[in-house]
Design an enzyme around this catalytic site. Sequence first.
Site, PDB file in Angstrom:
ATOM      1  N   ARG A 185       0.875  -1.268  -0.193  1.00 17.04           N
ATOM      2  CA  ARG A 185       0.019  -0.048   0.085  1.00 17.04           C
ATOM      3  C   ARG A 185       0.912   1.334   0.159  1.00 17.04           C
ATOM      4  O   ARG A 185       0.651   2.175  -0.504  1.00 17.04           O
ATOM      5  CB  ARG A 185      -1.014   0.110   1.319  1.00 17.04           C
ATOM      6  CG  ARG A 185      -2.028  -1.073   1.081  1.00 17.04           C
ATOM      7  CD  ARG A 185      -2.921  -1.076   2.455  1.00 17.04           C
ATOM      8  NE  ARG A 185      -3.999  -2.066   2.175  1.00 17.04           N
ATOM      9  CZ  ARG A 185      -4.420  -2.660   3.429  1.00 17.04           C
ATOM     10  NH1 ARG A 185      -4.196  -2.229   4.423  1.00 17.04           N
ATOM     11  NH2 ARG A 185      -5.507  -3.498   3.252  1.00 17.04           N
ATOM     12  N   ARG A 193      20.651  -8.193   7.767  1.00 17.97           N
ATOM     13  CA  ARG A 193      19.775  -9.180   7.888  1.00 17.97           C
ATOM     14  C   ARG A 193      21.091 -10.252   8.402  1.00 17.97           C
ATOM     15  O   ARG A 193      20.850 -11.415   8.724  1.00 17.97           O
ATOM     16  CB  ARG A 193      19.217  -9.626   6.484  1.00 17.97           C
ATOM     17  CG  ARG A 193      20.450 -10.202   5.589  1.00 17.97           C
ATOM     18  CD  ARG A 193      19.316 -10.391   4.068  1.00 17.97           C
ATOM     19  NE  ARG A 193      20.154 -11.266   3.134  1.00 17.97           N
ATOM     20  CZ  ARG A 193      21.225 -10.656   2.647  1.00 17.97           C
ATOM     21  NH1 ARG A 193      21.838  -9.412   3.099  1.00 17.97           N
ATOM     22  NH2 ARG A 193      21.979 -11.313   1.834  1.00 17.97           N
TER      23      ARG A 193
END
Length: 149
Positions: free
Chosen positions: A31, A104
């Site tokens: 979105r 990460r």
Amino acid sequence: MRDQIDLLATVTVLGVLEQGYFAMQVIYARRKYKVSPPETTGHPEFERTFRAQANCSEYFPIFISLLWVAGIFFHQGVTAVCGLLYLYTRLRYFQGYAGAARGRLGPLYASAWLLWLLLGLALAGLLAHFLRPTWMAALVWPLQLHGAW
């Protein structure tokens, strides 16, 4: 029976909730950056969030399988603690990857180490389960020879 698997069930539900959280983050990123399904490319932040969620989802079946085997055949408490640590490292992995690809790496190594640990616990538990009759026979056999058993 329930008290023998309650910790495993709790960690499993927490894992499912974590997977749901990761999926919702992808929806929010879609979105925010206007990336309509089924597209998987777009803004770099969306791509990192999407990839982090996909990576976590790919390892989830392995984690759940090892969690239950190790918990049933080795020790529920030890396994549950390892499971909670794994879920925490995957959360840190997701957050790190979504922020920057280099973020990460530390959590990735930690979560991989925990999966190897769970595999080791599962194998140790299974070996003990299948070899227990053999161990008992090896202990009893000398006693049988001397008529003491």
